[in-house]
Design an enzyme around this catalytic site. Structure first.
Site, mmCIF file in Angstrom:
data_model
loop_
_atom_site.group_PDB
_atom_site.id
_atom_site.type_symbol
_atom_site.label_atom_id
_atom_site.label_comp_id
_atom_site.label_asym_id
_atom_site.label_seq_id
_atom_site.Cartn_x
_atom_site.Cartn_y
_atom_site.Cartn_z
ATOM 1 N N MET A 119 0.890 -1.737 -0.213
ATOM 2 C CA MET A 119 -0.070 0.332 -0.029
ATOM 3 C C MET A 119 0.631 0.981 0.164
ATOM 4 S SD MET A 119 -3.728 -1.254 2.187
ATOM 5 C CE MET A 119 -2.421 -0.877 4.297
ATOM 6 N N GLY A 120 2.531 0.483 -0.346
ATOM 7 C CA GLY A 120 3.117 1.545 -0.030
ATOM 8 C C GLY A 120 3.629 2.719 0.599
ATOM 9 N N GLN B 256 -10.058 -3.002 2.614
ATOM 10 C CA GLN B 256 -9.697 -2.897 3.252
ATOM 11 C C GLN B 256 -9.720 -2.223 4.461
ATOM 12 O OE1 GLN B 256 -5.543 -3.548 1.718
ATOM 13 N NE2 GLN B 256 -5.408 -4.026 3.256
ATOM 14 N N GLN C 112 -2.491 -12.404 7.260
ATOM 15 C CA GLN C 112 -2.581 -12.036 5.996
ATOM 16 C C GLN C 112 -1.917 -12.521 5.465
ATOM 17 O OE1 GLN C 112 -2.595 -7.707 4.231
ATOM 18 N NE2 GLN C 112 -0.816 -8.420 3.923
ATOM 19 N N GLY D 127 4.846 -9.918 3.622
ATOM 20 C CA GLY D 127 5.276 -10.304 5.030
ATOM 21 C C GLY D 127 4.863 -11.364 6.427
ATOM 22 N N LEU E 288 6.631 3.367 1.239
ATOM 23 C CA LEU E 288 7.257 1.945 1.590
ATOM 24 C C LEU E 288 8.644 2.658 2.792
ATOM 25 C CD1 LEU E 288 8.186 1.182 -2.603
ATOM 26 C CD2 LEU E 288 6.271 0.226 -0.674
ATOM 27 N N HIS E 289 8.724 1.475 3.253
ATOM 28 C CA HIS E 289 9.908 1.360 4.131
ATOM 29 C C HIS E 289 10.465 0.277 4.308
ATOM 30 C CE1 HIS E 289 7.927 -1.664 6.629
ATOM 31 N NE2 HIS E 289 6.715 -0.645 6.496
ATOM 32 N N HIS F 229 9.533 -3.005 3.370
ATOM 33 C CA HIS F 229 9.529 -3.311 1.945
ATOM 34 C C HIS F 229 10.164 -3.486 0.892
ATOM 35 C CE1 HIS F 229 5.768 -0.649 3.421
ATOM 36 N NE2 HIS F 229 5.288 -1.868 3.108
HETATM 37 P P1 AMP Z 1 1.891 -2.823 3.516
HETATM 38 O O1 AMP Z 1 2.060 -2.282 2.286
HETATM 39 O O2 AMP Z 1 1.663 -2.348 4.256
HETATM 40 O O3 AMP Z 1 0.130 -3.977 2.417
HETATM 41 O O4 AMP Z 1 2.652 -3.967 3.572
HETATM 42 C C1 AMP Z 1 3.164 -4.805 2.645
HETATM 43 C C2 AMP Z 1 3.784 -5.610 2.627
HETATM 44 O O5 AMP Z 1 4.853 -5.649 3.134
HETATM 45 C C3 AMP Z 1 2.557 -6.830 3.289
HETATM 46 O O6 AMP Z 1 3.181 -7.981 2.785
HETATM 47 C C4 AMP Z 1 3.656 -6.531 4.686
HETATM 48 O O7 AMP Z 1 3.141 -7.832 5.587
HETATM 49 C C5 AMP Z 1 4.659 -6.390 4.109
HETATM 50 N N1 AMP Z 1 5.888 -5.471 5.738
HETATM 51 C C6 AMP Z 1 5.206 -4.421 6.794
HETATM 52 N N2 AMP Z 1 5.508 -3.804 7.235
HETATM 53 C C7 AMP Z 1 7.071 -5.086 7.252
HETATM 54 C C8 AMP Z 1 7.806 -5.410 8.005
HETATM 55 N N3 AMP Z 1 8.259 -4.704 8.921
HETATM 56 N N4 AMP Z 1 8.748 -6.650 7.724
HETATM 57 C C9 AMP Z 1 8.099 -7.500 6.762
HETATM 58 N N5 AMP Z 1 7.088 -6.762 6.548
HETATM 59 C C10 AMP Z 1 6.568 -6.177 6.538
#
Ligand code: AMP
Length: 274
Positions: free
Chosen positions: A20-21, A51, A143, A137, A23-24, A27
């Site tokens: 969902m962008g 969601q 999820q 993740g 990014l850190h 990601h």
């Molecule tokens: P999101 O942008 O929050 O929907 O996350 C996108 C993907 O990045 C999902 O599969 C998350 O589980 C994964 N993700 C988010 N934060 C982390 C993290 N700290 N460590 C590993 N994967 C992550």
């Protein structure tokens, strides 16, 4: 970066990282693993309205497409897919994907419809991108379980890869929501990971009662000013079902609030591998 056309990949493998962008590093680790294991890597960025069960959470979700594109470029991502809400949910659209049993406990209870939105958007993204491997993740453990179940039950020909949670030095799991914490809450929030490590030690010392472990984590969090526990649960890693006794691989999942920011985290404890 190229225009995306699956038929042009000529037998090369495609790895896919849906996000969902905002990014850190969490990601970025997913992107690196995909780059390492595939010929092409596709990143999608879409803040998926279906969601979110609270409109204000959707509105407050951080968005930074320009910075995200730079990060994607830096990691050599081949394609960034930025669908619009109109592409994903055109006028008159009404088909949802109903998730399986893994969606029922934990987040499923407090966020009705959340995993229905996740299963729906991930199906649409899978059908567009047609990846060989998709990276998720373990930070969002449920999820990952919901997607694994969906891929299996709906016969998607995709390998789902779970990637370990990436943390800040103080243990707080990286999350796009962390930027919304006040300075005080940001310094208190690592208690979530610490409470899960304490639970791991308790189990290592021989405790097998799920309730004792839950109570231990809850009491640590409750003793933290401004921390409001939503749930602490001990469940099996595969189907996320509860059990009174800890005898096989489990995951302890936590949802807790600091002010109006809701954080989730978990720890996997692979009993048979100790
Ligand atoms: P999101 O942008 O929050 O929907 O996350 C996108 C993907 O990045 C999902 O599969 C998350 O589980 C994964 N993700 C988010 N934060 C982390 C993290 N700290 N460590 C590993 N994967 C992550």
């Amino acid at each position: 970066m190229h225009e995306w056309s699956r038929v042009n990949t000529n037998g090369h493998s495609v790895g896919f990282v849906p996000t969902m962008g905002a990014l850190h590093t969490g990601h970025e680790v997913l992107l690196q693993q995909s780059k390492h294991e595939n010929d092409f890597t596709v990143l999608s960025i879409f803040v998926n309205p279906t969601q979110f069960n609270v409109q204000s959470d959707f509105d407050a979700y951080p968005r930074n497409d320009q910075r995200d594109l730079q990060i994607a470029e830096h990691h050599g991502v081949d394609v960034v897919y930025l669908p619009t809400a109109e592409t994903m949910y055109p006028e008159g659209w009404r088909i949802f994907v109903e998730p399986g049993t893994a969606a029922d406990p934990l987040e499923g209870r407090g966020r009705p419809g959340h995993f229905r939105g996740v299963a729906t958007v991930v199906t649409k993204l899978f059908n567009t991108v047609q990846p060989d491997r998709a990276y998720f993740g373990k930070k969002d453990y449920q999820q990952l379980a919901v997607i694994r179940q969906m891929v299996s039950e709906l016969n998607f020909n995709i390998s789902v890869i779970g990637v370990d949670t990436v943390r800040h030095d103080d243990g707080l799991a990286m999350s796009s929501r962390n930027v919304r914490l006040t300075a005080e809450h940001r310094s208190a929030a690592p208690i979530i990971h610490q409470s899960l490590l304490a639970a791991e030690s308790l189990i290592a010392s021989g405790v097998t009662s799920a309730k004792a472990v839950q109570d231990h984590v809850t009491s640590i969090l409750n003793a933290t000013p401004d921390c409001r526990v939503e749930y602490v649960e001990v469940v099996h890693t595969t189907d996320l079902s509860p059990d009174a006794e800890i005898t096989s691989a489990i995951v302890i999942c936590v949802a807790a609030w600091f002010g109006d920011v809701r954080l989730i985290d978990n720890i996997e404890i692979l009993i048979n591998q100790r």
